[in-house]
Design a protein around this motif. Sequence first.
Motif, PDB file in Angstrom:
ATOM      1  N   ILE A 132      -0.027  15.662   7.703  1.00 37.50           N
ATOM      2  CA  ILE A 132       1.314  15.162   7.420  1.00 37.50           C
ATOM      3  C   ILE A 132       1.188  13.837   6.685  1.00 37.50           C
ATOM      4  O   ILE A 132       0.469  12.933   7.139  1.00 37.50           O
ATOM      5  CB  ILE A 132       2.100  14.956   8.734  1.00 37.50           C
ATOM      6  N   PRO A 133       1.887  13.643   5.556  1.00 38.24           N
ATOM      7  CA  PRO A 133       1.822  12.368   4.837  1.00 38.24           C
ATOM      8  C   PRO A 133       2.258  11.200   5.722  1.00 38.24           C
ATOM      9  O   PRO A 133       3.248  11.299   6.451  1.00 38.24           O
ATOM     10  CB  PRO A 133       2.784  12.570   3.663  1.00 38.24           C
ATOM     11  N   LEU A 134       1.509  10.106   5.652  1.00 37.04           N
ATOM     12  CA  LEU A 134       1.750   8.936   6.494  1.00 37.04           C
ATOM     13  C   LEU A 134       2.569   7.884   5.751  1.00 37.04           C
ATOM     14  O   LEU A 134       2.289   7.557   4.599  1.00 37.04           O
ATOM     15  CB  LEU A 134       0.415   8.324   6.932  1.00 37.04           C
ATOM     16  N   SER A 135       3.561   7.330   6.456  1.00 39.60           N
ATOM     17  CA  SER A 135       4.362   6.218   5.939  1.00 39.60           C
ATOM     18  C   SER A 135       4.041   4.949   6.714  1.00 39.60           C
ATOM     19  O   SER A 135       3.888   4.985   7.939  1.00 39.60           O
ATOM     20  CB  SER A 135       5.857   6.539   6.072  1.00 39.60           C
ATOM     21  N   PHE A 136       3.948   3.824   6.014  1.00 38.60           N
ATOM     22  CA  PHE A 136       3.728   2.510   6.638  1.00 38.60           C
ATOM     23  C   PHE A 136       4.968   1.659   6.430  1.00 38.60           C
ATOM     24  O   PHE A 136       5.552   1.643   5.337  1.00 38.60           O
ATOM     25  CB  PHE A 136       2.516   1.811   6.018  1.00 38.60           C
ATOM     26  N   SER A 137       5.369   0.925   7.466  1.00 36.95           N
ATOM     27  CA  SER A 137       6.557   0.078   7.373  1.00 36.95           C
ATOM     28  C   SER A 137       6.196  -1.331   6.917  1.00 36.95           C
ATOM     29  O   SER A 137       5.387  -2.030   7.556  1.00 36.95           O
ATOM     30  CB  SER A 137       7.279   0.009   8.723  1.00 36.95           C
ATOM     31  N   VAL A 138       6.803  -1.751   5.811  1.00 41.04           N
ATOM     32  CA  VAL A 138       6.607  -3.090   5.249  1.00 41.04           C
ATOM     33  C   VAL A 138       7.637  -3.992   5.916  1.00 41.04           C
ATOM     34  O   VAL A 138       8.807  -4.017   5.536  1.00 41.04           O
ATOM     35  CB  VAL A 138       6.793  -3.072   3.715  1.00 41.04           C
ATOM     36  N   ALA A 139       7.200  -4.745   6.951  1.00 43.02           N
ATOM     37  CA  ALA A 139       8.157  -5.457   7.804  1.00 43.02           C
ATOM     38  C   ALA A 139       7.723  -6.867   8.171  1.00 43.02           C
ATOM     39  O   ALA A 139       8.406  -7.532   8.945  1.00 43.02           O
ATOM     40  CB  ALA A 139       8.387  -4.646   9.080  1.00 43.02           C
ATOM     41  N   ASN A 140       6.603  -7.325   7.629  1.00 45.60           N
ATOM     42  CA  ASN A 140       6.118  -8.665   7.940  1.00 45.60           C
ATOM     43  C   ASN A 140       6.967  -9.692   7.195  1.00 45.60           C
ATOM     44  O   ASN A 140       7.104  -9.608   5.971  1.00 45.60           O
ATOM     45  CB  ASN A 140       4.652  -8.783   7.518  1.00 45.60           C
ATOM     46  N   PRO A 141       7.556 -10.675   7.902  1.00 42.93           N
ATOM     47  CA  PRO A 141       8.316 -11.705   7.184  1.00 42.93           C
ATOM     48  C   PRO A 141       7.462 -12.510   6.207  1.00 42.93           C
ATOM     49  O   PRO A 141       7.991 -13.135   5.276  1.00 42.93           O
ATOM     50  CB  PRO A 141       8.879 -12.586   8.307  1.00 42.93           C
ATOM     51  N   ASP A 142       6.131 -12.481   6.400  1.00 43.70           N
ATOM     52  CA  ASP A 142       5.200 -13.062   5.433  1.00 43.70           C
ATOM     53  C   ASP A 142       4.875 -11.969   4.412  1.00 43.70           C
ATOM     54  O   ASP A 142       3.948 -11.188   4.587  1.00 43.70           O
ATOM     55  CB  ASP A 142       3.929 -13.527   6.154  1.00 43.70           C
ATOM     56  N   PHE A 143       5.640 -11.926   3.338  1.00 46.84           N
ATOM     57  CA  PHE A 143       5.501 -10.829   2.385  1.00 46.84           C
ATOM     58  C   PHE A 143       4.155 -10.859   1.672  1.00 46.84           C
ATOM     59  O   PHE A 143       3.626  -9.809   1.286  1.00 46.84           O
ATOM     60  CB  PHE A 143       6.640 -10.866   1.367  1.00 46.84           C
ATOM     61  N   GLY A 144       3.577 -12.025   1.496  1.00 43.30           N
ATOM     62  CA  GLY A 144       2.247 -12.101   0.892  1.00 43.30           C
ATOM     63  C   GLY A 144       1.218 -11.338   1.715  1.00 43.30           C
ATOM     64  O   GLY A 144       0.383 -10.606   1.167  1.00 43.30           O
ATOM     65  N   ALA A 145       1.293 -11.489   3.038  1.00 40.38           N
ATOM     66  CA  ALA A 145       0.380 -10.744   3.915  1.00 40.38           C
ATOM     67  C   ALA A 145       0.649  -9.246   3.823  1.00 40.38           C
ATOM     68  O   ALA A 145      -0.288  -8.432   3.821  1.00 40.38           O
ATOM     69  CB  ALA A 145       0.535 -11.228   5.354  1.00 40.38           C
ATOM     70  N   ASP A 146       1.926  -8.874   3.728  1.00 40.45           N
ATOM     71  CA  ASP A 146       2.265  -7.457   3.606  1.00 40.45           C
ATOM     72  C   ASP A 146       1.737  -6.865   2.307  1.00 40.45           C
ATOM     73  O   ASP A 146       1.293  -5.717   2.273  1.00 40.45           O
ATOM     74  CB  ASP A 146       3.786  -7.266   3.683  1.00 40.45           C
ATOM     75  N   LEU A 147       1.775  -7.634   1.220  1.00 43.28           N
ATOM     76  CA  LEU A 147       1.247  -7.135  -0.054  1.00 43.28           C
ATOM     77  C   LEU A 147      -0.238  -6.821   0.064  1.00 43.28           C
ATOM     78  O   LEU A 147      -0.719  -5.825  -0.500  1.00 43.28           O
ATOM     79  CB  LEU A 147       1.485  -8.150  -1.165  1.00 43.28           C
ATOM     80  N   GLU A 148      -0.976  -7.649   0.793  1.00 45.40           N
ATOM     81  CA  GLU A 148      -2.395  -7.389   1.002  1.00 45.40           C
ATOM     82  C   GLU A 148      -2.592  -6.105   1.816  1.00 45.40           C
ATOM     83  O   GLU A 148      -3.479  -5.293   1.519  1.00 45.40           O
ATOM     84  CB  GLU A 148      -3.048  -8.571   1.711  1.00 45.40           C
ATOM     85  N   THR A 149      -1.760  -5.928   2.838  1.00 44.23           N
ATOM     86  CA  THR A 149      -1.847  -4.715   3.664  1.00 44.23           C
ATOM     87  C   THR A 149      -1.527  -3.478   2.840  1.00 44.23           C
ATOM     88  O   THR A 149      -2.223  -2.457   2.933  1.00 44.23           O
ATOM     89  CB  THR A 149      -0.878  -4.816   4.854  1.00 44.23           C
ATOM     90  N   VAL A 150      -0.475  -3.548   2.031  1.00 40.88           N
ATOM     91  CA  VAL A 150      -0.105  -2.413   1.190  1.00 40.88           C
ATOM     92  C   VAL A 150      -1.244  -2.050   0.245  1.00 40.88           C
ATOM     93  O   VAL A 150      -1.585  -0.871   0.077  1.00 40.88           O
ATOM     94  CB  VAL A 150       1.188  -2.712   0.403  1.00 40.88           C
ATOM     95  N   ALA A 151      -1.849  -3.052  -0.377  1.00 38.13           N
ATOM     96  CA  ALA A 151      -2.954  -2.791  -1.308  1.00 38.13           C
ATOM     97  C   ALA A 151      -4.111  -2.091  -0.612  1.00 38.13           C
ATOM     98  O   ALA A 151      -4.710  -1.141  -1.153  1.00 38.13           O
ATOM     99  CB  ALA A 151      -3.423  -4.100  -1.941  1.00 38.13           C
ATOM    100  N   GLU A 152      -4.432  -2.532   0.609  1.00 40.33           N
ATOM    101  CA  GLU A 152      -5.516  -1.921   1.360  1.00 40.33           C
ATOM    102  C   GLU A 152      -5.177  -0.477   1.717  1.00 40.33           C
ATOM    103  O   GLU A 152      -6.017   0.426   1.608  1.00 40.33           O
ATOM    104  CB  GLU A 152      -5.800  -2.724   2.633  1.00 40.33           C
ATOM    105  N   LEU A 153      -3.925  -0.239   2.127  1.00 41.18           N
ATOM    106  CA  LEU A 153      -3.526   1.120   2.498  1.00 41.18           C
ATOM    107  C   LEU A 153      -3.488   2.044   1.283  1.00 41.18           C
ATOM    108  O   LEU A 153      -3.852   3.218   1.378  1.00 41.18           O
ATOM    109  CB  LEU A 153      -2.170   1.089   3.202  1.00 41.18           C
ATOM    110  N   VAL A 154      -3.050   1.538   0.154  1.00 38.67           N
ATOM    111  CA  VAL A 154      -3.073   2.343  -1.069  1.00 38.67           C
ATOM    112  C   VAL A 154      -4.507   2.767  -1.395  1.00 38.67           C
ATOM    113  O   VAL A 154      -4.760   3.909  -1.782  1.00 38.67           O
ATOM    114  CB  VAL A 154      -2.436   1.579  -2.248  1.00 38.67           C
TER     115      VAL A 154
END
Length: 375
Positions: A134-156
Amino acid sequence: MIGSDKIVSMDVHVVKVPTQAVHSHGIGDVSAINSVILELKTESGVIGWGEASPWPAFSGTVEGNAAALHNHWRDIVIGSDPFRIEATVALADRMVVNCSEAKAALEMALLDIAGKMSGLSVSELLGGRCRDAIPLSFSVANPDFGADLETVAELVSQGVRIFKMKTGFAEHAFDVMRLEKLRNIYSDAIDIRIDYNQGMKAYEAIKRVKDLERFSPTFIEQPVPRNNLEAMAEIARALDTPLLADESVFNPREAVIATQMRLADLFSLKIMKSGGIRRCLEVAAIARAAGIGVYGGCMFETGVAHLAGTHLMAVIPDLTLGCEFYMANFYLEQDLLAARFPVENGMVVVPKTPGLGIDVDPDLLGKYRVLKLSA
């Protein structure tokens, strides 16, 4: 032998597991997962695991769910046949109102035992899987958006392609900035969804959500409080983007009302809010009959509940929007499972081994346990 092995012990473990970051939502922040892990054991030593994962701002409390299991249902569980799942859960439902998460945990643990005793996975007990991953979705919810961008890049880089932006916990401009940034970086290479978690007033919702349609989200989720049903229906009519109902549809009765009012194009299925896998399947059937799509949602859970959710989503024939079972691997400080929750190349892999498929690690359970309730 099936039918002769009874439940002989029941332990209720209250746990608190730290997370890797704060996640913000329209109705509040989360920085740890507070959950109830249910452990049932049969005469022959077969152990079944379940989980109740409430969120006070959403559905209920850990204290209430632990009390339902320990104080109210212990007498009906001990000595019961683990294969009489529907009868046991129906009796529990009559004895205690609400506490849907505890009902889900009870059903989950019984299904785990039934699967282990029969040699079948939970999805096979439910009629057989329609898909193996099943395709996995990740929730972008960190108020520190810079940290979230790093997480998104790693997950991609690991193959994840679905990202749900949590909105409505800050100014509208902050939501626009984050969505614009993700689209500029990844263009159409990722699937973006938007979730307000009830974070807006009805009078402001249409203007704001229509402004976000320019980012081509796959859906927009629950912009207003759950009881604002008329507002949900108006928003659904005003949008070109599909509207998804989460908090407005907990159970089969609410699903019927939602279809009658046509208050959304999609429903989020969650074992915790519906009171178990079987009630979720009823919600999915109502949605199917009305031409409404479904999505695999979750609460703030460990891998135990994620496994149950995976088996549920595996057996729904018309599930096309993926699932959000990311917390075990990508949000918790450490999960409770004895083996890693199965995710490969951005896909959640459906376990084929008996029961839920993976047991709880007793050492990790002890590490994060804050209370144990036994007979």
